[in-house]
Motif scaffolding. Structure first.
Motif, PDB file in Angstrom:
ATOM      1  N   GLY A 230       0.801  -1.218   0.000  1.00  0.00           N
ATOM      2  CA  GLY A 230       0.000   0.000   0.000  1.00  0.00           C
ATOM      3  C   GLY A 230       0.836   1.270   0.000  1.00  0.00           C
ATOM      4  O   GLY A 230       0.372   2.336   0.385  1.00  0.00           O
ATOM      5  N   ILE A 231       2.104   1.161  -0.415  1.00  0.00           N
ATOM      6  CA  ILE A 231       3.015   2.304  -0.450  1.00  0.00           C
ATOM      7  C   ILE A 231       3.335   2.634  -1.910  1.00  0.00           C
ATOM      8  O   ILE A 231       3.647   1.746  -2.703  1.00  0.00           O
ATOM      9  N   ASN A 232       3.258   3.894  -2.250  1.00  0.00           N
ATOM     10  CA  ASN A 232       3.660   4.363  -3.579  1.00  0.00           C
ATOM     11  C   ASN A 232       3.109   3.451  -4.677  1.00  0.00           C
ATOM     12  O   ASN A 232       3.853   2.890  -5.486  1.00  0.00           O
ATOM     13  N   GLU A 233       1.802   3.340  -4.720  1.00  0.00           N
ATOM     14  CA  GLU A 233       1.161   2.432  -5.668  1.00  0.00           C
ATOM     15  C   GLU A 233       1.471   2.807  -7.117  1.00  0.00           C
ATOM     16  O   GLU A 233       1.552   1.940  -7.987  1.00  0.00           O
ATOM     17  N   ASN A 234       1.639   4.094  -7.386  1.00  0.00           N
ATOM     18  CA  ASN A 234       1.938   4.521  -8.752  1.00  0.00           C
ATOM     19  C   ASN A 234       3.262   3.942  -9.252  1.00  0.00           C
ATOM     20  O   ASN A 234       3.393   3.568 -10.417  1.00  0.00           O
ATOM     21  N   GLU A 235       4.262   3.885  -8.355  1.00  0.00           N
ATOM     22  CA  GLU A 235       5.544   3.294  -8.722  1.00  0.00           C
ATOM     23  C   GLU A 235       5.383   1.816  -9.035  1.00  0.00           C
ATOM     24  O   GLU A 235       5.958   1.300  -9.997  1.00  0.00           O
ATOM     25  N   VAL A 236       4.575   1.117  -8.235  1.00  0.00           N
ATOM     26  CA  VAL A 236       4.340  -0.312  -8.470  1.00  0.00           C
ATOM     27  C   VAL A 236       3.638  -0.516  -9.807  1.00  0.00           C
ATOM     28  O   VAL A 236       4.000  -1.419 -10.579  1.00  0.00           O
ATOM     29  N   TYR A 237       2.631   0.314 -10.100  1.00  0.00           N
ATOM     30  CA  TYR A 237       1.925   0.197 -11.380  1.00  0.00           C
ATOM     31  C   TYR A 237       2.898   0.401 -12.542  1.00  0.00           C
ATOM     32  O   TYR A 237       2.834  -0.301 -13.563  1.00  0.00           O
ATOM     33  N   SER A 238       3.774   1.375 -12.390  1.00  0.00           N
ATOM     34  CA  SER A 238       4.749   1.645 -13.453  1.00  0.00           C
ATOM     35  C   SER A 238       5.655   0.447 -13.683  1.00  0.00           C
ATOM     36  O   SER A 238       5.926   0.073 -14.836  1.00  0.00           O
ATOM     37  N   GLN A 239       6.107  -0.167 -12.601  1.00  0.00           N
ATOM     38  CA  GLN A 239       6.996  -1.322 -12.724  1.00  0.00           C
ATOM     39  C   GLN A 239       6.260  -2.522 -13.324  1.00  0.00           C
ATOM     40  O   GLN A 239       6.811  -3.254 -14.153  1.00  0.00           O
ATOM     41  N   LEU A 240       5.018  -2.715 -12.924  1.00  0.00           N
ATOM     42  CA  LEU A 240       4.240  -3.807 -13.507  1.00  0.00           C
ATOM     43  C   LEU A 240       4.020  -3.590 -15.003  1.00  0.00           C
ATOM     44  O   LEU A 240       4.070  -4.540 -15.793  1.00  0.00           O
ATOM     45  N   ALA A 241       3.816  -2.340 -15.381  1.00  0.00           N
ATOM     46  CA  ALA A 241       3.653  -2.025 -16.803  1.00  0.00           C
ATOM     47  C   ALA A 241       4.910  -2.386 -17.581  1.00  0.00           C
ATOM     48  O   ALA A 241       4.843  -2.934 -18.693  1.00  0.00           O
ATOM     49  N   LYS A 242       6.085  -2.093 -17.004  1.00  0.00           N
ATOM     50  CA  LYS A 242       7.349  -2.428 -17.670  1.00  0.00           C
ATOM     51  C   LYS A 242       7.496  -3.934 -17.849  1.00  0.00           C
ATOM     52  O   LYS A 242       7.907  -4.417 -18.913  1.00  0.00           O
ATOM     53  N   VAL A 243       7.175  -4.679 -16.806  1.00  0.00           N
ATOM     54  CA  VAL A 243       7.351  -6.128 -16.860  1.00  0.00           C
ATOM     55  C   VAL A 243       6.446  -6.738 -17.922  1.00  0.00           C
ATOM     56  O   VAL A 243       6.885  -7.563 -18.739  1.00  0.00           O
ATOM     57  N   TYR A 244       5.183  -6.324 -17.942  1.00  0.00           N
ATOM     58  CA  TYR A 244       4.261  -6.905 -18.923  1.00  0.00           C
ATOM     59  C   TYR A 244       4.628  -6.497 -20.348  1.00  0.00           C
ATOM     60  O   TYR A 244       4.411  -7.272 -21.290  1.00  0.00           O
ATOM     61  N   LEU A 245       5.205  -5.316 -20.511  1.00  0.00           N
ATOM     62  CA  LEU A 245       5.661  -4.929 -21.845  1.00  0.00           C
ATOM     63  C   LEU A 245       6.819  -5.811 -22.281  1.00  0.00           C
ATOM     64  O   LEU A 245       6.895  -6.231 -23.437  1.00  0.00           O
ATOM     65  N   LYS A 246       7.716  -6.127 -21.336  1.00  0.00           N
ATOM     66  CA  LYS A 246       8.850  -7.003 -21.656  1.00  0.00           C
ATOM     67  C   LYS A 246       8.372  -8.415 -21.965  1.00  0.00           C
ATOM     68  O   LYS A 246       9.014  -9.141 -22.736  1.00  0.00           O
TER      69      LYS A 246
END
Length: 930
Positions: A230-246
């Motif tokens: 529940g911390i810095n959810e925007n950063e987590v979303y960004s990282q998940l977006a990178k992984v799924y793009l890869k």
């Protein structure tokens, strides 16, 4: 206005002696610290502390001020400048404080903070070399600090530096160390808020490193954990977006990216680049381009001379978009701008120029990628306009990309990071070689073929070559023996910890061992950084060694050797042949058919059933026709084939290919293998009797069995080592320690024992000595640390010693490669499980032929032929019993006598005969009785 007026009044009070007597320096220092350490700092407290610290360092009698106060004042001024974003001022203050570092009677620990903070400041300025230097200086002082928090900050900063330079494996070690130092044991929910945020940061960094290494599933696991924080959810979303793009899942990537709502996040480089990459992967080129160009217009720097390596990615994506739109001129321009922004020091606006200063920098992989994109754009421009300047620029830009990658790799401090870099750059080498081959008819064909072969071989086994080279340099570059011994001790400690981890089941103990392993690896990394302090070592290891094919032709290959170099492209294979006089190339066009035949061949070997008769004319015959058929006439001129395989061909024994329905290739050629032309060297053969020899047969009449492995008797193994005619170690004498004692003394070592590969983790593959337990196993990670530079041959008569995981650039990562890394010039190893009796037969005959004076390659070939011609061994004529043994080694050294024509030999024999008759008649004993 009230605050500003209050500040001016305070300054006046400090400056005006009539209002108040000027406090002494120590008093000013205490007041300055009070403002600096304010529980709730404000612009006012910061300004007051800046004013007071400035007065201290600029005092007329500064030479009389306690140096500790001066150093700390400079450090605090640097930190306040850093907080306010005045990075260059921060650097100036930190440097002023560090100028006192060599003064006597000042504790070194006082300078830890300044080194740490200036290193972090240089990182923000994008100056990698300076950042690394000062952070490593701080690392040298960390043992003097008794602060886990400061140590944790340092290790986290070093993790960031290693990450930005592309050494992702080492960055994970530093992030893990930083986390372990300050995060208490216990569940996340039980942590204090500060530690919760710290743990989030560490795990996020580790996840990002795993993502860069291509370990997307491991990264996803971490980000799934972080979602629950529940911390810095925007950063987590960004990282998940990178992984799924890869993972080539752009829709899922877009789903997570669009969950981000904060304007400051949406308006960042990272977000806009990710969004454009998603659109690019979806084929929405115009949408991707318009978003990025609008973002650039809104965020354009007022000073065009200021570079930002974060912008490098933006221009790189624009380059990709333009390339896809066939707008190659703009693609080249965008890639060039990406290079300028990413490099940080290169500022040439001339698109035909490239960086020449190969210093360690940030975003190494991105820089190489932009250079390759620019090279490809130039080649496309040449194809459309036939402007030779575009062709030359394209080839030169490819070479710059390869040179930078090689230079950066020489500063990496572990094999895993170098292998990852080599695999990454291999794609670029494939594109470059494809470019040369497809244009060979419109340019000097020989020149292009030579360049192509040079790039082909430069792409292979880069990490192995660097490691072997460094091992040699350490001995001759002035590094003290004590430091080299420390390296050996640390390597031994790491190996012991790794072995302990394998057998430990208790979670608490495992956690402790993992922590110790990280500590030792980082300590070894720091030691390797110390090696770089020796100028000769640093300068020699960073020299980019180009491949001199002419030298190989003239000084390494003999007249009886033909070199065969394979190279895998996307749709086909290339086969280069090289002898003393020429370089030629043929194409193996149908890669899918070749892959199918290789699979069929391997299935026939692996699926062999006892008593099964070999059926000729199958996959082995088809492989010969497809791979070697086009050069069959050329091969007939040579007795020895030196093969450098690649891709799916790396573990194929060519000597078992069939020239005809009843004739194996081994009938005509001795075949040996090597990882790359870079590792080729000639080898001087001694008389067999001059070699010091040691043989090991721990399972001659011994067995070992536990819950994990079953090691049966090898009854013929004693016969193998006896044929060596050297010192023999059988059963309880054949210990790991005896082997380690023999390594530095024996020229030839025979290991007739068991081995177990580990394709999942090649470092955990091992060879077994007596009795068979964990302590008696020699692991691959231990073999890497051996010194076998003075040895001549190791014969690994054990199962699957040339089997392991496959790296695109390095080839097979297994036990055999480890012995090459250790410096052994010739290794006979096995591709699959060996049959004891047949292998013993070949081994015995091999040593008999070596004793006769044959080279290792010739001896192995003749030993196999002996088996095939021995009717008593008819049940072992199937290739499964003899083709598994392969020689990875050197080229036989050429002697003068090899070049004497036959008629000269005849003439020499005639002269010898006349000389003998003359000697006999001149000095014969006369009969005086007549």
């Amino acid at each position: 206005m009230h605050t500003r007026w209050f500040l001016l009044v305070l300054i006046f009070l400090f400056q005006n002696p009539k209002a108040k007597e000027q406090p002494d320096i120590e008093g000013k220092y205490r007041d300055a610290l009070t403002f600096f350490l304010s529980a709730e700092p404000t612009d006012l407290t910061d300004s007051l502390s800046i004013f007071l610290f400035s007065e201290i360092v600029s005092a007329d009698d500064a030479e009389n001020i306690d140096t500790k106060i001066l150093v700390d004042s400079y450090e605090k001024l640097g930190s306040l400048s850093l907080i306010k974003g005045n990075l260059n001022d921060a650097v100036s203050y930190y440097r002023s404080g560090l100028e006192f570092q060599n003064e006597a009677k000042i504790p070194d620990s006082l300078f830890f903070g300044s080194n740490l903070f200036i290193g972090e400041t240089y990182y923000l300025l994008g100056k990698a070399d300076s950042s690394i230097y000062f952070l490593e200086e701080a690392e040298k002082l960390i043992s003097l600090k008794n602060s886990k928090e400061e140590a944790s900050r340092l290790f986290n900063s070093l993790g960031v530096i290693y990450f930005e330079s592309g050494n992702y494996s080492q960055s994970i070690n530093y992030f893990t160390k930083s986390k372990n130092l300050i995060i208490p044991d216990g569940a996340y929910q039980e942590l204090e808020p500060y530690y919760k945020y710290a743990l989030f940061s560490f795990l996020n960094n580790i996840g990002t490193s795993l993502y860069q290494l291509g370990k997307t599933d491991s990264a996803l696991h971490i980000y799934s954990q972080l979602q629950d924080f529940g911390i810095n959810e925007n950063e987590v979303y960004s990282q998940l977006a990178k992984v799924y793009l890869k993972k080539a899942m752009p829709d899922s990537s877009l789903f997570y990216l669009q969950k981000i709502g904060l304007p400051e996040f949406v308006n960042s480089h990272s977000y806009q680049n990710q969004l454009a990459e998603i659109y690019l992967s979806q084929g929405l080129l115009d949408k991707a381009k318009s978003g990025l160009t609008k973002f650039l217009e809104e965020t354009e720097s007022p000073d065009p001379k200021i570079t930002d390596f974060k912008l490098g990615k933006t221009y790189q994506i624009l380059g990709k978009i333009a390339f896809e739109q066939n707008d190659f001129q703009n693609a080249a321009n965008y890639y060039h701008q990406s290079i300028i922004q990413t490099d940080g020091f290169f500022a040439e606006e001339d698109i035909f120029k490239n960086p020449v200063d190969y210093s360690v920098g940030f975003a190494t992989f991105s820089l190489v990628e932009s250079l390759v994109g620019k090279a490809e754009s130039f080649i496309k421009l040449y194809d459309s306009g036939k402007n030779n300047a575009h062709w030359q620029a394209g080839i030169a830009t490819y070479q710059t990309a390869f040179d930078i990658a090689a230079h950066i790799g020489s500063f990496y401090d572990n094999d895993e990071a170098r292998i990852f870099l080599g695999d990454f750059v291999l794609d670029a080498y494939q594109d470059a070689v494809e470019t040369l081959i497809t244009h060979s008819d419109s340019h000097d064909k020989l020149s292009l073929l030579t360049q192509a072969l040079s790039w082909v071989e430069s792409s292979k086994s880069t990490s192995l070559n660097m490691g072997m080279r460094e091992n040699k340099l350490k001995k001759i570059s002035g590094i003290p023996a004590a430091l080299l011994q420390k390296e050996r001790d640390l390597q031994f400690s790491i190996s012991k910890i790794q072995q302990s981890i394998l057998v430990e089941n208790r979670q608490n103990e495992l956690k402790l061992l993992q922590s110790q392993l990280t500590d030792r690896r980082l300590e070894l990394s720091r030691l390797h950084n110390e090696f770089n302090d020796f100028p000769e070592y640093l300068s020699q290891k960073s020299i980019n060694q180009s491949i001199d094919l002419k030298h190989i032709q003239e000084s390494v290959l003999d007249k009886n050797t033909l070199l065969l170099s394979f190279f895998e492209l996307d749709d086909r294979f290339l086969l280069f042949t090289m002898d003393q006089n020429e370089i030629k190339m043929t194409e193996i066009a149908d890669k899918s058919q070749l892959a199918s035949l290789v699979q069929e061949y391997q299935k026939g070997i692996i699926g062999y059933s006892a008593g099964e008769k070999y059926v000729s004319g199958g996959a082995g015959y088809k492989l010969y026709q497809m791979i070697l058929g086009p050069i069959a006439e050329k091969m007939e001129q040579y007795d020895h084939l030196m093969v450098i395989p690649h891709g799916i061909l790396v573990d194929l024994p060519l000597d078992s290919f069939e020239k005809s329905a009843s004739e194996f290739l081994i009938a005509d050629h001795a075949i040996s293998y090597q990882y790359s032309v870079k590792l080729l060297e000639s080898f001087e053969y001694q008389s067999f009797g001059d070699y010091l020899k040691a043989g090991f047969a721990p399972f001659y009449n011994n067995v070992w069995k536990d819950e994990n492995i079953n090691l049966p008797r090898l009854p013929y193994s004693r016969e193998e080592i006896n044929s060596l005619l050297g010192e023999s170690f059988v059963r309880e004498e054949a210990t790991k320690q005896e082997f380690l004692n023999s390594v530095s003394e024996a020229d030839i070592i025979q290991l007739s024992t068991h081995a177990l590969p580990d394709p999942e983790d090649p470092n955990q593959a091992f060879i077994v000595f007596y009795p068979g337990d964990m302590e008696s196993r020699l692991f691959t990670h231990e073999i890497y640390n051996l010194d076998m530079a003075e040895s001549s041959l190791i014969f690994l008569s054990a199962c699957e010693t040339n089997f392991g995981s496959l790296s695109k650039s390095e080839g097979i990562l297994g036990i055999s490669r480890a012995f090459s890394f250790a410096g052994c010039p010739n290794i006979i190893s096995t591709l699959w499980k060996a049959e004891d009796k047949a292998t013993a037969y070949i081994t015995s005959r091999f040593y008999a032929h070596v004793e006769e004076g044959l080279t290792f390659g010739e001896a192995l070939r003749n030993a196999k032929l002996d088996l095939l011609n021995d009717q008593k061994m008819a049940q072992f004529h199937h290739p499964v019993f003899w083709a598994h043994l392969v020689l990875v080694g050197s080229v036989p050294a050429t002697t003068y006598f090899d070049y004497l024509p036959v008629y000269l030999w005849i003439f020499a024999l005639i002269l010898l005969g006349f000389g003998f008759l003359f000697f006999k008649s001149r000095f014969a004993v006369k009969d005086v009785s007549k």
